[in-house]
Enzyme design. Structure first.
Site, PDB file in Angstrom:
ATOM      1  N   GLU A 161      -6.214  -4.048  -1.977  1.00 30.93           N
ATOM      2  CA  GLU A 161      -5.781  -5.307  -1.442  1.00 30.93           C
ATOM      3  C   GLU A 161      -5.947  -5.249   0.180  1.00 30.93           C
ATOM      4  O   GLU A 161      -6.615  -5.784   0.821  1.00 30.93           O
ATOM      5  CB  GLU A 161      -4.420  -5.527  -1.880  1.00 30.93           C
ATOM      6  CG  GLU A 161      -4.191  -7.050  -1.522  1.00 30.93           C
ATOM      7  CD  GLU A 161      -2.790  -7.399  -1.785  1.00 30.93           C
ATOM      8  OE1 GLU A 161      -2.532  -7.340  -2.957  1.00 30.93           O
ATOM      9  OE2 GLU A 161      -1.854  -7.597  -0.831  1.00 30.93           O
ATOM     10  N   SER A 177       7.338  -8.609  -2.183  1.00 30.16           N
ATOM     11  CA  SER A 177       8.601  -9.082  -2.799  1.00 30.16           C
ATOM     12  C   SER A 177       8.624 -10.340  -2.882  1.00 30.16           C
ATOM     13  O   SER A 177       8.775 -10.998  -1.736  1.00 30.16           O
ATOM     14  CB  SER A 177       9.949  -8.105  -2.794  1.00 30.16           C
ATOM     15  OG  SER A 177      10.415  -8.914  -1.315  1.00 30.16           O
ATOM     16  N   ASP A 195      -2.547 -13.352  -2.617  1.00 30.34           N
ATOM     17  CA  ASP A 195      -2.342 -12.164  -2.088  1.00 30.34           C
ATOM     18  C   ASP A 195      -2.597 -11.923  -0.788  1.00 30.34           C
ATOM     19  O   ASP A 195      -2.061 -11.119   0.112  1.00 30.34           O
ATOM     20  CB  ASP A 195      -3.174 -11.127  -2.979  1.00 30.34           C
ATOM     21  CG  ASP A 195      -2.682 -10.976  -4.484  1.00 30.34           C
ATOM     22  OD1 ASP A 195      -1.356 -11.036  -4.420  1.00 30.34           O
ATOM     23  OD2 ASP A 195      -3.409 -10.960  -5.193  1.00 30.34           O
ATOM     24  N   GLU A 237      -6.341 -14.549  -4.667  1.00 32.45           N
ATOM     25  CA  GLU A 237      -5.862 -13.727  -5.665  1.00 32.45           C
ATOM     26  C   GLU A 237      -6.438 -12.682  -5.639  1.00 32.45           C
ATOM     27  O   GLU A 237      -7.668 -12.597  -6.205  1.00 32.45           O
ATOM     28  CB  GLU A 237      -5.412 -14.759  -6.754  1.00 32.45           C
ATOM     29  CG  GLU A 237      -4.295 -14.169  -7.697  1.00 32.45           C
ATOM     30  CD  GLU A 237      -2.877 -14.138  -7.071  1.00 32.45           C
ATOM     31  OE1 GLU A 237      -2.889 -15.000  -6.221  1.00 32.45           O
ATOM     32  OE2 GLU A 237      -1.964 -13.461  -7.546  1.00 32.45           O
TER      33      GLU A 237
END
Lengths: 124, 124
Positions: free
Chosen positions: B9, B29, B39, B52
């Site tokens: 990522e 978190s 993301d 994502e």
């Protein structure tokens, strides 16, 4: 950022969320590529804001040239409007463009008595 | 997410950064209000993508209805295009719209042999 600063930043994110913005807060720890990240990135389908958040008990809020430049770089690259979000104790959030808070000698400063000159959250 | 997933990522964020996107990655978190966060959120002044990210060694990649719906909600509210970014070992990133990866029985799946049907990072 202080614990209080983090809590206020989260409150701002929630307030924007309640006003139908989708909001992403920057990860706490900045890697090298994260240097220019604003604290909060918000969009509502038409307006996009990159927001640097500052809180104070009452003393004037100062921002460094590097902070302002980093915010400007990110905002320009992303396609968002750069804003300084300031929050004094017992006051609401107020939002300024970097150009609105530059002093005569080139510092970036927000004094509490000039808070009302900024945008309110309802104006975003 | 796995350690490998996080690393990939980050690589995606860097690749987008090198292609003149400003990129923000979601905090690790998720608090209650972070549920719908993609993301990666990227913009280049004209295009905005809520991504994502999924990685796999070779097995088909599945996404849950909740992930797809959360991505769609955030993207619509923000004003970004929702994308599923998939990365198989030894392959480049490939990007799909949620509607492109829905199977006949309503699951969301990307098989490695269909990778070439997605957008490449250069196409974003």
């Amino acid at each position: 950022m202080t614990h209080k600063g983090v809590r206020r930043e989260r409150q701002l994110a929630n307030s924007l969320d309640e006003r139908d913005f989708a909001v992403m807060r920057a990860p706490a720890s900045g890697s090298a590529t994260d240097r220019d990240l604003p604290d909060v990135l918000a969009g509502n389908g038409t307006a996009f804001y990159a927001i640097e958040c500052k809180a104070s008990g009452g003393d004037p809020i100062y921002l460094g040239d590097d902070e302002i430049e980093g915010l400007g770089r990110f905002a320009t690259a992303f396609g968002a409007q750069p804003l300084i979000g300031v929050r004094f104790d017992y006051c609401d959030w107020s939002f300024f463009s970097p150009t609105e808070i530059i002093t005569e000698n080139g510092a970036y400063r927000v004094k509490q008595e000039r808070l009302e000159l900024g945008l309110r959250i309802e104006d975003l």
